[in-house]
Design a protein around this motif. Structure first.
Motif, PDB file in Angstrom:
ATOM      1  N   GLY A  70      30.444 -22.424  23.342  1.00 42.57           N
ATOM      2  CA  GLY A  70      30.769 -21.053  23.339  1.00 42.57           C
ATOM      3  C   GLY A  70      31.280 -20.431  21.885  1.00 42.57           C
ATOM      4  N   GLN A  71      30.746 -21.082  20.902  1.00 42.22           N
ATOM      5  CA  GLN A  71      31.173 -20.768  19.734  1.00 42.22           C
ATOM      6  C   GLN A  71      29.809 -20.734  18.820  1.00 42.22           C
ATOM      7  OE1 GLN A  71      35.027 -23.005  19.147  1.00 42.22           O
ATOM      8  NE2 GLN A  71      35.167 -20.916  17.844  1.00 42.22           N
ATOM      9  N   GLU A  72      29.507 -19.716  17.871  1.00 47.32           N
ATOM     10  CA  GLU A  72      28.503 -19.883  16.835  1.00 47.32           C
ATOM     11  C   GLU A  72      28.933 -19.227  15.803  1.00 47.32           C
ATOM     12  OE1 GLU A  72      25.131 -16.984  18.170  1.00 47.32           O
ATOM     13  OE2 GLU A  72      25.671 -18.257  19.812  1.00 47.32           O
ATOM     14  N   GLY A  75      18.350 -20.853  18.360  1.00 46.99           N
ATOM     15  CA  GLY A  75      17.752 -21.186  16.886  1.00 46.99           C
ATOM     16  C   GLY A  75      18.076 -19.816  16.204  1.00 46.99           C
ATOM     17  N   ALA A  76      17.735 -19.853  14.830  1.00 49.37           N
ATOM     18  CA  ALA A  76      18.018 -18.566  14.077  1.00 49.37           C
ATOM     19  C   ALA A  76      17.235 -17.387  14.658  1.00 49.37           C
ATOM     20  CB  ALA A  76      17.535 -18.814  12.597  1.00 49.37           C
ATOM     21  N   SER A  77      16.191 -17.339  15.376  1.00 48.73           N
ATOM     22  CA  SER A  77      15.469 -16.022  15.882  1.00 48.73           C
ATOM     23  C   SER A  77      16.546 -15.305  16.923  1.00 48.73           C
ATOM     24  CB  SER A  77      14.309 -16.638  16.647  1.00 48.73           C
ATOM     25  OG  SER A  77      14.520 -17.580  17.715  1.00 48.73           O
ATOM     26  N   SER A  78      17.523 -15.884  17.258  1.00 52.23           N
ATOM     27  CA  SER A  78      18.524 -15.537  18.286  1.00 52.23           C
ATOM     28  C   SER A  78      19.726 -14.806  17.352  1.00 52.23           C
ATOM     29  CB  SER A  78      19.050 -16.517  19.154  1.00 52.23           C
ATOM     30  OG  SER A  78      19.859 -17.212  18.488  1.00 52.23           O
ATOM     31  N   TYR A  79      19.723 -14.723  15.855  1.00 55.69           N
ATOM     32  CA  TYR A  79      20.702 -14.136  15.293  1.00 55.69           C
ATOM     33  C   TYR A  79      20.711 -12.580  15.672  1.00 55.69           C
ATOM     34  CZ  TYR A  79      21.561 -18.057  12.108  1.00 55.69           C
ATOM     35  OH  TYR A  79      21.911 -19.273  11.498  1.00 55.69           O
ATOM     36  N   PRO A  80      21.652 -11.840  15.941  1.00 53.27           N
ATOM     37  CA  PRO A  80      21.751 -10.515  15.912  1.00 53.27           C
ATOM     38  C   PRO A  80      21.838  -9.707  14.528  1.00 53.27           C
ATOM     39  CG  PRO A  80      24.128 -11.398  16.116  1.00 53.27           C
ATOM     40  CD  PRO A  80      23.221 -12.652  15.842  1.00 53.27           C
ATOM     41  N   HIS A  94      15.959 -15.896   5.061  1.00 54.75           N
ATOM     42  CA  HIS A  94      15.085 -17.139   4.487  1.00 54.75           C
ATOM     43  C   HIS A  94      15.684 -18.267   4.433  1.00 54.75           C
ATOM     44  CE1 HIS A  94      12.625 -13.325   4.027  1.00 54.75           C
ATOM     45  NE2 HIS A  94      11.769 -13.918   4.368  1.00 54.75           N
ATOM     46  N   VAL A  95      17.030 -18.190   3.813  1.00 57.07           N
ATOM     47  CA  VAL A  95      17.682 -19.261   3.211  1.00 57.07           C
ATOM     48  C   VAL A  95      19.123 -19.082   3.907  1.00 57.07           C
ATOM     49  CG1 VAL A  95      18.497 -20.745   1.279  1.00 57.07           C
ATOM     50  CG2 VAL A  95      16.206 -19.764   1.613  1.00 57.07           C
ATOM     51  N   THR A 100      15.787 -12.988   1.806  1.00 54.78           N
ATOM     52  CA  THR A 100      17.166 -12.540   2.181  1.00 54.78           C
ATOM     53  C   THR A 100      17.773 -14.033   2.452  1.00 54.78           C
ATOM     54  OG1 THR A 100      16.265 -10.641   3.506  1.00 54.78           O
ATOM     55  CG2 THR A 100      18.482 -11.869   4.155  1.00 54.78           C
ATOM     56  N   TYR A 101      19.134 -13.950   1.868  1.00 57.07           N
ATOM     57  CA  TYR A 101      19.933 -14.995   1.721  1.00 57.07           C
ATOM     58  C   TYR A 101      21.310 -14.785   2.725  1.00 57.07           C
ATOM     59  CZ  TYR A 101      16.653 -16.545  -1.753  1.00 57.07           C
ATOM     60  OH  TYR A 101      15.599 -16.811  -2.408  1.00 57.07           O
ATOM     61  N   LEU A 102      21.520 -15.756   3.546  1.00 59.97           N
ATOM     62  CA  LEU A 102      22.614 -15.803   4.252  1.00 59.97           C
ATOM     63  C   LEU A 102      23.751 -16.820   3.455  1.00 59.97           C
ATOM     64  CD1 LEU A 102      24.580 -14.785   6.506  1.00 59.97           C
ATOM     65  CD2 LEU A 102      23.539 -17.007   7.952  1.00 59.97           C
ATOM     66  N   LEU A 103      24.728 -16.119   3.065  1.00 58.53           N
ATOM     67  CA  LEU A 103      25.834 -16.811   2.467  1.00 58.53           C
ATOM     68  C   LEU A 103      26.958 -17.329   3.569  1.00 58.53           C
ATOM     69  CD1 LEU A 103      26.176 -15.119  -1.226  1.00 58.53           C
ATOM     70  CD2 LEU A 103      24.460 -16.934  -0.406  1.00 58.53           C
ATOM     71  N   ARG A 104      27.325 -18.361   3.628  1.00 60.03           N
ATOM     72  CA  ARG A 104      28.529 -18.603   4.541  1.00 60.03           C
ATOM     73  C   ARG A 104      29.527 -18.780   3.814  1.00 60.03           C
ATOM     74  NH1 ARG A 104      26.696 -19.854   9.731  1.00 60.03           N
ATOM     75  NH2 ARG A 104      24.493 -20.033  10.135  1.00 60.03           N
TER      76      ARG A 104
END
Length: 629
Positions: free
Chosen positions: A131-133, A160-165, A170-171, A233-237
């Motif tokens: 229930g968390q992501e 998977g990442a394709s379900s990100y809203p 890319h990274v 595009t970069y996703l910084l966590r």
């Protein structure tokens, strides 16, 4: 049935090859293509020498790394982390932001949910991440060891990442902002227990590196480098692991799109400055759309202006570096001699930018977003302040900085203190004596008041300096303070910041639950008019809420996870000095809402001589240490 055993890409220390993650794919009935995994890690806690700021320091780390290993799981997985304590200190690990549904035993708070793991002992934390992501993190919850014992905990979507809203990056890169302390963290904790928080970190870090500003030998120090390709595009966590510091983060020539915070999606919005307080996480997209070159990434430590005590100016830097199609023989990008672009830095005393940044967070409509409670069953108005207690148990004493009193931190003028000796963690005592609502393990629970004992001008700046006006208000009780909730209770809390002895913000963190942040404002909360400001449509969902300087925050949560849950300020000096409480959530009416028994291997508090160890775990007036066995 069990599928094939596989390993996931986790950093492995050669000397501890057993630390590799092992995944057992378990196929659920009726869903042959869907999998839930049991992900295993081994954390070996030990001391290593590391050199920063031209000085070698002995630090306590996991698997020889700073930051520690990143854990990556998929929503619905189960996690088993085997912690082997080869350090000389008592240790627990907290899984920050993990809701721990029916697994409060794994929450990792010393003497609240477990006895600490003593030197040369081991313990396995087991819990689900259903229930968390998004981006969460893990860290030590003993003393000040969070400064070096921490790492990312990334929960990926089941599909998977394709379900990100948001646009698929890319990274993806975990990026932890923190502090470097040359001083002994054990001594730092002892000082804060004694009400002394004059110590300062040596430097600030990005992923454990100090970067350019800390040039102590005439040689530019290595810093964090993000190599990018134009158009990607970069996703910084982003994670703030600091003990003391809220940060502003900027990248010259680039903007951020904020897409999530505390593992909850937000409506995307674009900004050139990220504000992130200790305990918070922010997921942000950065598009490499600037002219090729080098761009400084700068984190500036935020602090409150005078009349608060002033600290040195702290910042650290990394580098965003574009790759080009013309590589030199040494593998560089072709821009290595080009001067990096420097961003316009925020002012270190600018506290309004973080106020508006957090005010811009709204919750994205998403299948996992819970419903906002329209009404609350219980209401609390909680002031956050510094205060004082008389030393040596005296009933009266001189205050306002006198040596007869000791500085503490408090909620509604009550500062949290565990009893001097207990034979078991509070959760275990609660589990076996759940019908006793007035005490835990024979120790009376001091009920957190619904409101402060006195009403005054909470934001009066003349209360910051020591003097007779402030001394009349700083008297504080030291108690084991908490509140008990019936399962399913909708709780509303208004945290009111005060100017009593200091005016800083407070990142308040609730374990075991997410909260809805309904509203914030400067000044003093007025229920007659401020309820109209509540966002009941799309409030941000958080686990760490920043209460603004000289202002307030209103939040709601549903107490539906049975157990004992710690609520505290995530500034370590305030947590250690008592700005904490325990929220007790009763069992629910169904089997699925009843806290299971403790695991058989839960650490015990005895040293083998039948004496409880808590006298050393939670010292009073600077005697002893939470850290050493």
């Amino acid at each position: 049935m069990l599928g094939t055993m596989k390993s996931r890409g986790v950093p492995v220390v050669p000397a501890v090859a057993a630390a590799a993650a092992i995944i057992l794919f378990v196929f659920t009935a009726g869903q042959p293509a869907a999998t839930a995994a049991i992900v295993e890690h081994t954390f070996i806690v030990s001391q290593v020498n590391m050199t920063r700021s031209c000085k070698e320091t002995l630090v306590t780390v996991v698997n020889g790394q700073l930051p520690g290993p990143a854990i990556e799981v998929t929503e619905g997985d189960s996690l088993s982390v085997h912690v082997v304590n080869k350090s000389p200190y008592n240790i627990t690990i907290h899984w920050h932001g993990v809701k721990q549904r029916l697994s409060c035993w794994a929450d990792g708070v010393p003497m609240i949910t477990q006895c600490p793991l003593r030197p040369n002992h081991n313990f396995t934390y087991r819990f689900d991440v259903a229930g968390q992501e998004g981006t969460l993190w893990w860290h030590a919850h003993v003393g000040c060891f969070r400064a070096t014992l921490h790492g990312a905990l990334i929960i990926r979507p089941r599909h998977g990442a394709s379900s990100y809203p948001f646009p698929k990056p890319h990274v993806e890169i975990p990026m932890i902002i923190g502090e470097w302390w040359d001083m002994d963290l054990v001594q730092l904790e002892r000082n804060m227990v004694d009400g002394d928080f004059r110590d300062n970190p040596t430097a600030m870090t990005i992923n454990g590196q100090l970067g350019d500003p800390f040039n102590c030998s005439g040689i530019v120090k290595d810093g964090f480098v993000l190599d990018v390709e134009a158009g990607m595009t970069y996703l910084l966590r982003l994670i703030n692991a600091a003990l003391f510091t809220e940060f502003y983060l900027k990248i010259a020539g680039h903007k951020f799109t904020v897409v999530a915070s505390d593992a909850n999606y937000v409506n995307p919005y674009t900004t050139d400055t990220i504000a992130i307080a200790p305990g918070e996480t922010m997921d942000v997209l950065v598009v490499a759309n600037a002219p090729p070159g080098k761009y400084y990434m700068v984190a500036v430590a935020l602090q409150t202006p005078k009349p608060d005590q002033q600290l040195p100016f702290f910042m650290t830097s990394g580098m965003v570096q574009y790759r080009s199609g013309h590589s030199h023989n040494n593998g560089t990008t072709g821009h290595h001699n080009v001067a990096p672009v420097v961003p316009e830095l925020p002012d270190q005393h600018d506290t309004i930018t973080t106020y508006y940044f957090h005010g811009n967070l709204t919750s994205l409509r998403h299948p996992r977003r819970p419903q906002v409670p329209v009404h609350a069953d219980e209401y609390f108005f909680i002031t956050l302040s510094d205060g004082s207690i008389c030393r040596h148990g005296r009933q009266s004493c001189k205050r306002s900085g006198s040596n007869e009193s000791m500085l503490v931190a408090a909620m509604n003028n009550v500062s949290f203190q565990l009893p001097a000796t207990v034979a078991a963690p509070l959760l275990e005592a609660h589990y076996y004596h759940r019908n006793n609502t007035a005490s835990i393990g024979g120790v009376d629970l001091y009920m957190l008041p619904n409101s402060p004992p006195r009403v005054f001008n909470f934001t009066d700046l003349s209360l910051v300096p020591s003097g007779p006006k402030e001394a009349q208000l700083e008297a504080t009780k030291k108690r084991m303070v908490g509140r008990r909730f019936r399962h399913g209770t909708a709780v509303e809390v208004v945290f009111q910041n005060t100017a009593l002895m200091q005016t800083g913000s407070h990142p308040m963190h609730l374990h075991g639950h997410d909260v809805f942040v309904l509203a914030q404002d400067h000044g003093i909360y007025d229920p007659a008019k401020d309820v109209a400001k509540y966002n009941l449509v799309d409030p941000p969902v958080k686990n760490t809420v920043v209460v603004p300087r000289l202002g307030w925050v209103a939040l709601r949560f549903v107490a539906d996870n049975p157990g004992l849950w710690y609520v505290h300020c995530h500034f370590d000096f305030h947590m250690i000095m008592g700005m904490d409480a325990v929220f007790i959530v009763d069992d629910g009416p169904t089997v699925a809402s009843i806290l299971p028994p403790p695991p058989d291997d839960l650490p015990n508090c005895n040293h083998g001589d039948n004496h409880a160890s808590n006298e050393l775990l939670y010292p009073h007036e600077g005697k002893g240490s939470v850290l050493q066995s």
